[in-house]
Design an enzyme around this catalytic site. Structure first.
Site, PDB file in Angstrom:
ATOM      1  CG  HIS A 270      20.892 -94.838  26.328  1.00  0.00           C
ATOM      2  ND1 HIS A 270      21.742 -93.927  26.909  1.00  0.00           N
ATOM      3  CD2 HIS A 270      19.660 -94.278  26.352  1.00  0.00           C
ATOM      4  CE1 HIS A 270      21.057 -92.849  27.265  1.00  0.00           C
ATOM      5  NE2 HIS A 270      19.804 -93.035  26.949  1.00  0.00           N
TER       6      HIS A 270
ATOM      7  CB  CYS B 230      26.199 -95.888  27.581  1.00  0.00           C
ATOM      8  SG  CYS B 230      24.455 -96.238  27.284  1.00  0.00           S
TER       9      CYS B 230
ATOM     10  CB  CYS C 105      24.885 -91.178  27.742  1.00  0.00           C
ATOM     11  SG  CYS C 105      24.365 -92.683  28.584  1.00  0.00           S
TER      12      CYS C 105
ATOM     13  CD  GLU D 119      25.886 -96.382  23.713  1.00  0.00           C
ATOM     14  OE1 GLU D 119      24.637 -96.421  23.818  1.00  0.00           O
ATOM     15  OE2 GLU D 119      26.517 -95.317  23.629  1.00  0.00           O
TER      16      GLU D 119
END
Ligand SMILES: [Zn+2]
Length: 150
Positions: free
Chosen positions: A54, A92, A82, A56
């Site tokens: 992801h 995240c 998320c 981040e």
């Protein structure tokens, strides 16, 4: 509370989201970590390092976990971090909380497509993280994912 730079950094996050390798099962997201003095600490985007990254997470992976600048940084993400995910043990939202990042700026709330009612924002708020949404950029963040949204 927002600053004029917020829009600029968030626009950079949206720009990064366009670099994501395409996926039919995951959003394309960009993230920028900016220190208190306005210096870019790192950047990341979805699937940058591996197929399940992801944005981040990719940005955070480029800094030592105990980097003191994280404690006063802001993370800009084109999509809400998320709060649940299948591909990794830590979300995240958890990574941001663990890093001690006090402020998150997002363009777009996660639609109920891959998870039902993303809990990322709620998790961050309950951990005392300030979360700011700039809807001015929501359409741009969404446009990068138009193929997922039909
Ligand atoms: Zn995530």
């Amino acid at each position: 509370m927002t600053a004029p730079e917020d829009l600029q950094w968030l626009a950079r996050a949206v720009e990064l989201s366009r670099l994501c390798p395409p996926s039919k099962t995951a959003f394309s997201v960009g993230a920028v970590l900016v220190g208190a003095d306005g210096e870019v600490l790192s950047e990341g985007y979805s699937r940058e390092i591996d197929a399940h990254n992801h944005a981040e997470e990719a940005a955070l992976a480029k800094l030592p976990a105990d980097d003191p600048r994280l404690r006063t940084a802001t993370i800009y993400s084109s999509l809400e971090p998320c709060g649940q995910r299948a591909s990794r043990p830590r979300t995240c939202a958890q990574l941001i909380i663990a890093a001690g990042i006090p402020r998150v700026v997002v363009a777009w709330r996660e639609p109920d497509l891959f998870v039902t009612a993303c809990q990322g924002t709620a998790l961050l708020i309950s951990a005392g993280v300030t979360i700011v949404e700039l809807p001015e950029l929501a359409e741009a963040a969404r446009a990068v994912n138009a193929h997922l949204l039909g």
